[in-house]
Design a protein around this motif. Sequence first.
Motif, PDB file in Angstrom:
ATOM      1  N   LEU A 154       0.844  -1.226   0.050  1.00  0.00           N
ATOM      2  CA  LEU A 154      -0.083   0.038  -0.149  1.00  0.00           C
ATOM      3  C   LEU A 154       0.935   1.223   0.019  1.00  0.00           C
ATOM      4  O   LEU A 154       1.838   1.141   0.753  1.00  0.00           O
ATOM      5  CB  LEU A 154      -0.859  -0.039   1.029  1.00  0.00           C
ATOM      6  CG  LEU A 154      -2.025  -1.016   1.204  1.00  0.00           C
ATOM      7  CD1 LEU A 154      -2.704  -0.938   2.581  1.00  0.00           C
ATOM      8  CD2 LEU A 154      -2.976  -0.787   0.053  1.00  0.00           C
ATOM      9  N   ALA A 156       1.008   5.618  -0.266  1.00  0.00           N
ATOM     10  CA  ALA A 156       0.398   6.718  -0.463  1.00  0.00           C
ATOM     11  C   ALA A 156       0.943   7.611  -1.283  1.00  0.00           C
ATOM     12  O   ALA A 156       2.042   7.869  -1.325  1.00  0.00           O
ATOM     13  CB  ALA A 156       0.492   7.477   1.292  1.00  0.00           C
ATOM     14  N   GLN A 157      -0.122   8.120  -2.174  1.00  0.00           N
ATOM     15  CA  GLN A 157       0.346   9.193  -3.265  1.00  0.00           C
ATOM     16  C   GLN A 157      -0.574  10.265  -2.957  1.00  0.00           C
ATOM     17  O   GLN A 157      -1.687  10.339  -3.316  1.00  0.00           O
ATOM     18  CB  GLN A 157       0.348   8.750  -4.513  1.00  0.00           C
ATOM     19  CG  GLN A 157       1.435   7.614  -4.731  1.00  0.00           C
ATOM     20  CD  GLN A 157       0.895   6.649  -6.209  1.00  0.00           C
ATOM     21  OE1 GLN A 157      -0.014   6.730  -6.454  1.00  0.00           O
ATOM     22  NE2 GLN A 157       2.197   6.017  -6.759  1.00  0.00           N
ATOM     23  N   GLY A 158      -0.098  11.220  -2.317  1.00  0.00           N
ATOM     24  CA  GLY A 158      -0.857  12.499  -2.033  1.00  0.00           C
ATOM     25  C   GLY A 158      -1.824  11.998  -0.999  1.00  0.00           C
ATOM     26  O   GLY A 158      -1.527  11.478   0.042  1.00  0.00           O
ATOM     27  N   ILE A 159      -3.270  12.112  -1.547  1.00  0.00           N
ATOM     28  CA  ILE A 159      -4.134  11.608  -0.288  1.00  0.00           C
ATOM     29  C   ILE A 159      -4.600  10.315  -0.710  1.00  0.00           C
ATOM     30  O   ILE A 159      -5.494   9.714   0.062  1.00  0.00           O
ATOM     31  CB  ILE A 159      -5.266  12.721  -0.388  1.00  0.00           C
ATOM     32  CG1 ILE A 159      -5.686  12.844  -1.720  1.00  0.00           C
ATOM     33  CG2 ILE A 159      -4.783  14.000   0.599  1.00  0.00           C
ATOM     34  CD1 ILE A 159      -7.303  13.674  -1.714  1.00  0.00           C
ATOM     35  N   ASN A 160      -4.131   9.786  -1.857  1.00  0.00           N
ATOM     36  CA  ASN A 160      -4.750   8.369  -2.042  1.00  0.00           C
ATOM     37  C   ASN A 160      -3.865   7.587  -1.912  1.00  0.00           C
ATOM     38  O   ASN A 160      -2.531   7.470  -1.738  1.00  0.00           O
ATOM     39  CB  ASN A 160      -5.135   8.545  -3.849  1.00  0.00           C
ATOM     40  CG  ASN A 160      -5.739   9.387  -4.146  1.00  0.00           C
ATOM     41  OD1 ASN A 160      -7.207   9.497  -3.410  1.00  0.00           O
ATOM     42  ND2 ASN A 160      -5.724   9.999  -5.221  1.00  0.00           N
ATOM     43  N   VAL A 161      -4.325   6.218  -1.523  1.00  0.00           N
ATOM     44  CA  VAL A 161      -3.772   4.941  -1.360  1.00  0.00           C
ATOM     45  C   VAL A 161      -3.784   4.105  -2.455  1.00  0.00           C
ATOM     46  O   VAL A 161      -5.018   3.835  -2.875  1.00  0.00           O
ATOM     47  CB  VAL A 161      -4.006   4.457  -0.009  1.00  0.00           C
ATOM     48  CG1 VAL A 161      -3.467   3.238   0.287  1.00  0.00           C
ATOM     49  CG2 VAL A 161      -3.832   5.153   1.250  1.00  0.00           C
ATOM     50  N   THR A 162      -2.612   3.727  -2.925  1.00  0.00           N
ATOM     51  CA  THR A 162      -2.702   2.984  -4.203  1.00  0.00           C
ATOM     52  C   THR A 162      -2.315   1.603  -4.048  1.00  0.00           C
ATOM     53  O   THR A 162      -1.199   1.506  -3.029  1.00  0.00           O
ATOM     54  CB  THR A 162      -1.802   3.200  -5.406  1.00  0.00           C
ATOM     55  OG1 THR A 162      -0.613   3.897  -4.895  1.00  0.00           O
ATOM     56  CG2 THR A 162      -2.671   4.395  -5.910  1.00  0.00           C
TER      57      THR A 162
END
Lengths: 233, 423
Positions: free
Chosen positions: B28, B30-36
């Motif tokens: 998992l 974190a890219q900015g506010i998104n979790v990819t």
Amino acid sequence: MLVLEDVHTHYGKIEALHGVSVEVKKGEIVSLIGANGAGKTTLLMTVCGNPRASAGRIFLEGKEITNESTAQIMRSGISIVPEGRRVFSGLTVEENLHMGGFFNTKAEIRKSQQHVYELFPRLKEREHQRAGTMSGGEQQMLAIGRALMSRPNMIILDEPSLGLAPLIIKQIFEIIGQLREEGITVFLVEQNAHQALNLADRGYVLETGKIRLHDTGKNLLENPDVQNAYLGG
Amino acid sequence: MAANNFRHALFCSIITLIISYPIIGFNLEAQGINVTLTGADASTVVMVLLAAVIVFLFQLFRDQIMGTLRSLPHPLPQSSKEPMAENRRAKIESWVLTGIVVLALFWPFFVSRGAVDLATLVLIYIMLALGLNVVVGLAGLLDLGYVAFYAVGAYTFALLSQYLGISFWLALPIGALLAALFGLVLGFPVLRLRGDYLAIVTLGFGEIIRILLNNWTTLTGGPNGIGGIPDPTLFGMEFGRRVKEEGNTSFHETFGIAYSGEHKVIFLYLIALVLAVFTALVIRRFMRMPVGRAWEALREDEIAARSLGLSRTAVKLSAFTIGAFFAGFAGTVFASKQGFISPESFVFLESAIILAIVVLGGMGSQIGVVLAAIAVTILPELAREFSEYRMLIFGAAMVLMMVWRPQGLMPMRRIHIELKRQE
């Protein structure tokens, strides 16, 4: 020595003893016989103050002990061998015996330990063995020996023959006879009525929380009612 | 037989895949506010597959493998060895222990500051575990709220120093005695309970103390904790760069050596060491006294113990009080080491860890408990490189321990002699 006057005992709301009067005189062997659930063990536990008697009075050597704490009663010259032996299985034979003399001085402990080993030479052989690894008969001997360590004037035995081989039972009863010769008063509770009455000076028959019969041991053995109910006809 | 083995092996390898692929194979990020969610690279997938294949092969040929392993000679033929004589063993043991303590005295002067700091923590846990060992291991009372007494010790020192300016050395006995008093007060109503019930009530007590500390903001500062707890002094010598309190001198000036932050750390370590040794010796003494035997007797058989005239309440209370006393000791040292305490340090997990130390070490055994305290505190630190997996490793180590040595690292040894076989 030990006198119970019209003792009632309750477990919660249920009354287990309905006014029991028993007297054990100094130097006697008194047997209490009765069927399962008659209240034999309850009677003994009441003497020890756990549970307390809800009515009636108990005297030990003339002193009332009805409301004393269990710990206090057990330190006043009376010893009990609880039902099912209950030796400390993780401790060695010697340590078990030392627990029995917990409130005595070291010299007294040494002396009574010697005495117990004379009564039960088998325990001497197993001195450093863990109690839990011994046979049932040996554990019973240890339980009796442990009770003797505090040098009691009176000893109470709860079903000492429970689950033992006939030969061992015979040995245990011989030892009990020997205790009387040493001047220790014995109160014996047994299902094994024949042997218990044979040995006893006097006997009581307990039935559903009440004393039914009271006589000398010999008379009880010959009593047809007792023979029918407890001695297999 | 063969078909059965094959099915079992297939099942095991599939389980391996199911467990390890999600744990190792997915990341998992974190890219900015998104979790990819990203899959792992090819080499990791190959490793997971390889693991599954190894499990499959091992399970398939398990009988043959275990057979050859068993036919190998046993590496440690202990069963044929004569047990060492009891008094000789005891003598060797005491020599080795003395040696270890002496080594521990000099050791901090040769290692890094971090190592000494960690060792101090280990010693605090040793004190705690030795104290709990009295309650759980010897008296057989399952106490899940032991950390409460630790907290009482720590907060006693913190509050006393904050409001009355009392120093470490005075707070040490006060903290321990106050913790013992709490043990006594808690013990009275609680000790008529047994087993599970006792465990739950002590658990509740632990939480009450923590929540009380958390919410009594006017006194304890609540979740903000208490800071500025003074360091211990050596005969009025402080270990800071500058003397904080009137009338004290500073250690480095008195001895005319350059100031070093390490002095304080080493001094704390030595205090903890002395206190831990003191704890161990006192409890060892108790174990050999009648009260120690009474604890064991009551644990083994309550009815029998009472039939011998032991008072159940007195025996249990003594164990509880003594256990709490040493937790208070440890708490005071902890507060001094950290310089800052908050309720966060006294959560249930602490109780659980101390209990785990006692169980892992072998109930009632002092050496075992000390070894387990070292292992449990240091293992997570050593495994810091795989920080994500360290709790996993910790858990696995515990499970394996319980499978292989359910009696603990070094079970309590009672003095006894093996009987010679009569043949």
